[in-house]
Scaffold this motif. Structure first.
Motif, PDB file in Angstrom:
ATOM      1  N   PHE B 217       0.830  -1.204   0.000  1.00 16.17           N
ATOM      2  CA  PHE B 217       0.000   0.000   0.000  1.00 16.17           C
ATOM      3  C   PHE B 217       0.863   1.252   0.000  1.00 16.17           C
ATOM      4  CE2 PHE B 217      -3.224   2.922   1.754  1.00 16.17           C
ATOM      5  CZ  PHE B 217      -4.253   2.626   0.875  1.00 16.17           C
ATOM      6  N   ILE B 218       2.002   1.190   0.666  1.00 19.25           N
ATOM      7  CA  ILE B 218       2.941   2.312   0.654  1.00 19.25           C
ATOM      8  C   ILE B 218       4.321   1.789   0.286  1.00 19.25           C
ATOM      9  CG2 ILE B 218       1.755   3.823   2.291  1.00 19.25           C
ATOM     10  CD1 ILE B 218       3.481   2.591   4.491  1.00 19.25           C
ATOM     11  N   ASP B 219       5.203   2.676  -0.208  1.00 20.27           N
ATOM     12  CA  ASP B 219       6.542   2.255  -0.617  1.00 20.27           C
ATOM     13  C   ASP B 219       7.571   2.530   0.457  1.00 20.27           C
ATOM     14  OD1 ASP B 219       5.403   1.651  -3.046  1.00 20.27           O
ATOM     15  OD2 ASP B 219       5.699   3.703  -3.791  1.00 20.27           O
ATOM     16  N   VAL B 220       7.398   3.666   1.130  1.00 21.90           N
ATOM     17  CA  VAL B 220       8.342   4.015   2.192  1.00 21.90           C
ATOM     18  C   VAL B 220       7.577   4.120   3.499  1.00 21.90           C
ATOM     19  CG1 VAL B 220      10.153   5.172   0.905  1.00 21.90           C
ATOM     20  CG2 VAL B 220       8.047   6.392   1.447  1.00 21.90           C
ATOM     21  N   PRO B 221       8.250   3.808   4.610  1.00 22.03           N
ATOM     22  CA  PRO B 221       7.573   3.927   5.905  1.00 22.03           C
ATOM     23  C   PRO B 221       7.055   5.332   6.121  1.00 22.03           C
ATOM     24  CG  PRO B 221       9.690   2.843   6.160  1.00 22.03           C
ATOM     25  CD  PRO B 221       9.616   3.306   4.745  1.00 22.03           C
TER      26      PRO B 221
END
Lengths: 292, 370
Positions: B217-221
């Motif tokens: 859902f996301i690429d980076v924290p």
């Protein structure tokens, strides 16, 4: 065993479709609500290498007491022994439960059953303050406490807690439902007001009293405000306050996460226990109060 | 229920005829079913003493007043036990609630730095607050309004829905779900932030990040609690999570108290869906609890303040993203020691609470007469 399972299954059949779907939904929701709490239990017993593993694990694999030792080690360095904070908290909470319930019930009884001049004014004032949070006026509260000369005493912890309008409010509402005939009968038998209060009103109001006891315990056990503002001496402060100073700087600091979890557990578990013990009574009686 | 209240009826009827607005509100909240019954009974019979007293001859007044005073004193003396009963609470109430509130109002018109004695400066604090305090106008006020609008009504509706859903379940299961919903509200104070920090922690070890990364859902924290644009959302979620408190329990009890035959009667009268049941039967018959729940929701919403600081670990919160009015009070009161100004802000907050409560009273009080 099989019989029990079968019986349970048949119970499940007794529910209609709506209830089954609902049950499923509620279970999912409950899991979501309880997730952080189950998690904190696990976190408190995780060894270091499990605390910072990626991907993070939810359940602890090899439970250890390392975090507890760490917390004890930190507290050993402080000037006042941890036992003292713990004693303060237990002492204050115990007394607070007694005093708050007593004061609230004593005040609620005349409000509900005596039509003394001014009872409406008193009750209106209580309703009004129900809408306010005393936290908002911390500064004048501090001035009052210092003027009364109860800084650095147990009174400084206890007396502000006793002003709990919601306690009086809930008890009064509950007492309204006591039939006047019951009280009259006792008075005719020669009981004075205090006997009526102690022998009839309190036993009848047990569930409400239990509820106030829960609220009083919650507000005193986790209370850091009075320690932070009214207590100068370290040995007068509460356990909750001590833990909050320990964990204040932890927000962005992962180093003591385990110990923080332990601290959170110590603060949270007594609350849960008190609630579970008294909750059964409260909800059961509340369900019955509809039939009366 | 109302039959039990009948012994009180004659006297209360007399007193309730002198309804002024404050009394109406009071009975609105006080209205458990007994009080509601009384109010209804009196609505039909508003005639009486108040008009009678107005007709008295003016010259008889002083004498009458004296006699009335004597009677009042006598009555008070007759009730001395009652006063004895309420004394312990009342003393604490006056000392720690009434006086502080009044003192806050008084201090709000002064300049007071906790060292010199307060100096009267009139409306200046309030003028500064609503015209020049940029921190307040740009952050504290909008943040509080946004936070309160979502957490207050949101938490309230959620509490009602959850309580209603729980009541639909078989009786022996209810207790456990009620417990599950109530438990989070026990994680008061620091426990709350400790519980949530690891969940929302900004690196990939944080649980939310870890899960979202895994499902792509996301690429980076994401920095859930330190990124100014996300902090407010985190605060709202955590507060909602822990908001099933006393109000929720009251609504649960209220729902359980609705007599079953109401529903049966309504079904005979042609109510079909459960939604109709809620609207026409459930809510009207548990109005007192609904109002109580609303008051609790409002109070807990506005007194929340520490959560932003605890979650982000910074005071003030990053770019004031989680700066609420309570934080603003603490900021001026305990950091800058401008007690007079802090008192003015707290008076403003009290007014805000009062207005919101009035609003909810309008919602649940207006239908009382129908």
């Amino acid at each position: 065993m099989r019989l029990r399972l079968w019986r349970r299954a048949s119970r499940l059949h007794a529910m209609d479709g709506f209830q089954k779907v609902l049950l499923l939904l509620m279970i999912v929701l409950s899991v979501f609500m309880l997730l952080p709490i189950v998690y904190i239990f696990n976190h408190a017993f995780k060894p270091y290498h499990e605390l910072f593993v990626y991907p993070p694990t939810f359940f602890v694999k090899e439970p250890v007491l390392q975090n507890w030792n760490e917390l004890v080690a930190v507290t050993a360095r402080s000037t006042v022994p941890m036992v003292r904070y713990l004693f303060n908290s237990v002492f204050i909470s115990g007394l607070a439960v007694l005093l708050v319930t007593a004061a609230s019930a004593l005040c609620a009884y005349p409000l509900a059953k005596h039509r003394f001049p001014g009872y409406k004014l008193v009750f209106a004032a209580i309703i009004l303050t129900l809408m306010f949070a005393p936290e908002v006026v911390q500064i004048p509260r501090y001035l009052v406490v210092s003027q009364l000369g109860i800084m650095n005493t147990y009174f400084g912890h206890l007396l502000p807690l006793m002003a709990m309008p919601i306690g009086v409010f809930l008890l009064k509402q509950f007492m309204d439902q006591i039939p006047n005939a019951l009280l009259e009968a006792a008075r005719i038998d020669g009981a004075n007001e205090f006997t009526v209060f102690l022998r009839i009103v309190i036993p009848v109001c047990k569930p409400a009293v239990a509820t106030i006891a829960i609220l009083a315990f919650q507000s005193s056990w986790g209370n850091t405000e009075s320690s932070a503002l009214f207590m100068m001496d370290e040995e007068m402060k509460s356990f909750a306050f001590y833990l909050s100073t320990l964990t204040n700087n932890l927000a962005n600091n992962v180093a003591m996460q385990g110990a923080a979890a332990v601290a959170a557990l110590i603060l949270f578990v007594p609350n849960l226990i008190v609630f579970v013990i008294l909750q059964g009574k409260v909800i059961a009686t509340m369900a019955h109060s509809g039939i009366k | 229920m109302s039959s039990k209240a009948t012994p009180l009826l004659p006297r209360s009827t007399v007193e309730m005829t002198k309804l002024d607005p404050a009394d109406v509100e009071m009975t609105g909240l006080a209205a458990n079913s007994a009080a509601a019954g009384l109010a209804r009974a009196t609505n039909s019979a508003v005639v009486g003493p108040s008009t009678a007293t107005r007709l008295e001859a003016p010259e008889a007044k002083p004498k009458k007043q004296k006699r009335r005073l004597a009677r009042l004193l006598r009555e008070m003396w007759a009730h001395r036990i009652s006063y004895l009963f309420i004394t312990p609470f009342l003393l604490c109430f006056v000392a720690f609630i009434a006086i502080p509130v009044l003192a806050a109002v008084a201090l709000s018109f002064t300049y007071f730095n906790a060292i010199e004695s307060p100096r009267f400066i009139g409306w200046q604090n309030f003028q500064y607050l609503i015209s020049q305090d940029l921190l307040f106008l740009k952050h504290a006020l909008p943040n509080t309004i946004k936070f309160a609008l979502i957490v207050g009504p949101g938490g309230y509706v959620a509490a009602f829905l959850l309580a209603w859903l729980i009541v639909q379940l078989p009786a022996r299961l209810r207790k456990w779900f009620a417990l599950a919903m109530y438990t989070p509200s026990l994680t008061i104070g620091i426990a709350m932030s400790i519980v949530w920090l690891p969940m929302l922690s900004g690196d990939r070890i944080g649980y939310l990040n870890s899960i979202l990364l895994r499902i792509g859902f996301i690429d980076v924290p994401k920095l859930w609690v330190t990124d100014p644009s996300l902090l407010m959302n985190a605060m709202i979620v955590v507060t909602l999570w822990s908001s099933m408190g006393v109000g929720f329990l009251a609504m649960l009890a209220g729902l359980l108290n609705v007599p079953q035959d109401y529903y049966e009667a309504a079904r005979i009268d042609g109510l079909k869906s459960r939604l109709q049941e809620i609207w026409y039967i459930t809510i009207p018959s548990m109005k007192p609890q609904m109002l109580f729940g609303a008051v609790m929701a409002i109070v807990t919403t506005f007194k929340t303040g520490a959560i932003g600081v605890e979650l982000s670990g910074q005071n003030p919160t990053p770019e004031y993203a989680g700066h609420l009015i309570i934080n603003h009070i603490d900021d001026f009161g305990f950091i800058r020691f401008e007690m007079g100004y802090a008192a003015a802000i707290s008076v403003f907050l009290l007014l805000l609470m009062y207005v919101s409560n009035k609003l909810s009273w309008g919602l649940f009080g207006s239908k009382e007469d129908e």
